[in-house]
Design an enzyme around this catalytic site. Structure first.
Site, PDB file in Angstrom:
ATOM      1  N   TYR A  89     -21.969  30.423 -18.129  1.00  7.02           N
ATOM      2  CA  TYR A  89     -23.380  30.285 -18.507  1.00  7.02           C
ATOM      3  C   TYR A  89     -23.943  28.964 -17.993  1.00  7.02           C
ATOM      4  O   TYR A  89     -23.211  28.031 -17.653  1.00  7.02           O
ATOM      5  CB  TYR A  89     -23.559  30.391 -20.031  1.00  7.02           C
ATOM      6  CG  TYR A  89     -23.113  29.176 -20.817  1.00  7.02           C
ATOM      7  CD1 TYR A  89     -23.982  28.117 -21.069  1.00  7.02           C
ATOM      8  CD2 TYR A  89     -21.823  29.095 -21.333  1.00  7.02           C
ATOM      9  CE1 TYR A  89     -23.576  27.009 -21.803  1.00  7.02           C
ATOM     10  CE2 TYR A  89     -21.410  27.997 -22.070  1.00  7.02           C
ATOM     11  CZ  TYR A  89     -22.294  26.957 -22.298  1.00  7.02           C
ATOM     12  OH  TYR A  89     -21.888  25.853 -23.025  1.00  7.02           O
ATOM     13  N   CYS A  90     -25.276  28.910 -17.944  1.00  2.78           N
ATOM     14  CA  CYS A  90     -25.984  27.690 -17.554  1.00  2.78           C
ATOM     15  C   CYS A  90     -27.357  27.730 -18.221  1.00  2.78           C
ATOM     16  O   CYS A  90     -27.577  28.496 -19.155  1.00  2.78           O
ATOM     17  CB  CYS A  90     -26.082  27.567 -16.033  1.00  2.78           C
ATOM     18  SG  CYS A  90     -26.947  28.944 -15.235  1.00  2.78           S
ATOM     19  N   THR A  91     -28.298  26.935 -17.759  1.00  2.00           N
ATOM     20  CA  THR A  91     -29.598  26.827 -18.424  1.00  2.00           C
ATOM     21  C   THR A  91     -30.431  28.103 -18.300  1.00  2.00           C
ATOM     22  O   THR A  91     -30.894  28.657 -19.293  1.00  2.00           O
ATOM     23  CB  THR A  91     -30.397  25.646 -17.845  1.00  2.00           C
ATOM     24  OG1 THR A  91     -29.613  24.461 -17.929  1.00  2.00           O
ATOM     25  CG2 THR A  91     -31.699  25.445 -18.611  1.00  2.00           C
ATOM     26  N   GLY A  99     -29.578  30.663 -15.656  1.00  2.00           N
ATOM     27  CA  GLY A  99     -28.845  31.741 -15.013  1.00  2.00           C
ATOM     28  C   GLY A  99     -28.483  31.525 -13.563  1.00  2.00           C
ATOM     29  O   GLY A  99     -27.553  32.155 -13.048  1.00  2.00           O
ATOM     30  N   ILE A 150     -29.108  30.105 -21.169  1.00  2.00           N
ATOM     31  CA  ILE A 150     -29.327  29.683 -22.554  1.00  2.00           C
ATOM     32  C   ILE A 150     -30.738  30.041 -23.021  1.00  2.00           C
ATOM     33  O   ILE A 150     -30.943  30.448 -24.172  1.00  2.00           O
ATOM     34  CB  ILE A 150     -29.099  28.165 -22.686  1.00  2.00           C
ATOM     35  CG1 ILE A 150     -27.653  27.807 -22.325  1.00  2.00           C
ATOM     36  CG2 ILE A 150     -29.426  27.679 -24.096  1.00  2.00           C
ATOM     37  CD1 ILE A 150     -27.445  26.335 -22.024  1.00  2.00           C
TER      38      ILE A 150
END
Length: 338
Positions: free
Chosen positions: A197-199, A201, A226
């Site tokens: 995951y990241c901020t 995508g 997120i």
């Protein structure tokens, strides 16, 4: 028309403060083949400038990556403009979780070699072979299994203020370094379910493809990152497994996801998750500072910077001559900086 900004930052910030309408902060990205990034960039700039869109957009042969703010009264026109572009038709727009409408004050669209710097030069790497999307509900279900590996593909200073429960940090401040590090860290877990995951995508989508490229089997990436996870979890009354604050790369420097404060002031060690940049123009270090230390150090990262910041402007300008600008916005991993 001129296809770049010519107004000073101070004037632009003043204009933003005087606006009487609301703005909504949005991010989106798309991996797609763009034959002429410069021509695409110029056309996009002209279209978005007319709609008073602010923000930061990167365009490359591999696609587009955007973080912007749009006036609410122009939102439908903006969406229609975006969806009129074939490879962006119907694209997911990530709406900010915690938004004051002041995220950006100018429109900047730049042509880059990559929309996210990855350091990958392997011609056999293929973004078409990427991990499986997992939405908020699916993420919660998969992470209920203690054997699932959750991997945070953001930088250290992002992970520090907020992350998912049980997530592994890949301890680097550049995505290009994190990719091979993640492969090495997880080399003995190739058959497990791995969720990246990241901020928003864009990084975890590329990371999922990189992991598959290196022989991993069951790789997932969180759809919309997120931001989308939080919005959907709230809409669907799902438990939110993210703790703390989501770091964002705009004027806000973070959006609150949960009330948990999991990091500390870099100067005194008290619980705090407020990022700031040192007010000394020759430093601008990004660090975490509580209100008490902000007063004590006058918004600076150290006594030395505080002293420089207090000097007359002419003396400060003289001191800045010859400063290595490569040190600007250094993301320190140190816990204390006084």
């Amino acid at each position: 028309m001129v296809l770049h900004n010519r107004v000073s930052a101070a004037e632009l910030r003043k204009r933003l403060e005087l606006e009487t309408f609301k703005r909504v902060t949005i991010s989106f990205y798309q991996y797609a083949k763009i034959e002429d990034p410069q021509a695409f960039r110029d056309q996009l700039y002209e279209s978005l400038f007319k709609l008073d869109v602010f923000g930061r957009i990167y365009v490359a042969h591999e696609g587009i990556n955007a973080q912007i703010s749009v006036p609410e009264h122009h939102f439908e026109a903006f969406r229609s403009t975006l969806y009129a572009i074939s490879f962006l038709n119907g694209i997911r727009l990530n709406v900010a979780v915690d938004d004051d409408g002041k995220s950006f004050f100018v429109l900047k669209i730049k042509v880059r070699e990559k929309i996210v710097a990855d350091g990958i030069d392997d011609p056999t790497f293929d973004m078409a072979n990427r991990g499986k999307y997992v939405d908020a509900k699916g993420f919660n279900e998969l992470t209920n299994d203690p054997e699932t590996v959750i991997v945070d593909m953001r930088n250290h200073y992002e992970y520090e203020v907020g992350h998912f429960e049980g997530a592994i940090e890949v301890p680097s401040d550049t995505f290009r370094d994190q990719l091979p590090m993640a492969v090495d860290m997880l080399k003995d877990q190739k058959d497990k379910n791995i969720i990246m995951y990241c901020t928003g995508g864009i990084r975890c989508e590329k990371a999922s493809a990189y992991m598959l490229h290196h022989g991993f089997k069951n790789v997932f990436h969180l759809e919309g990152g997120i931001i989308e996870y939080t919005n959907k979890a709230r809409e669907q009354n799902l438990p939110i497994k993210f703790k703390g604050k989501n770091f964002v790369f705009d004027e806000r420097l973070g959006e609150r996801i949960s009330e948990d404060i999991i990091s500390q002031c870099h100067q005194c060690g008290e619980p705090c998750d407020t990022h700031t940049n040192c007010l000394n123009d020759g430093c601008h270090l990004l660090f975490i500072q509580c209100e008490s230390c902000a007063q004590k150090y006058n918004g600076c990262c150290s006594e030395a910077c505080k002293e420089v910041h207090a000097l007359p402007e002419e003396e400060k300008a003289a001191l800045r001559k010859g400063v290595d600008k490569g040190l600007m916005f250094n993301k320190s991993r140190r816990k204390r900086i006084k």
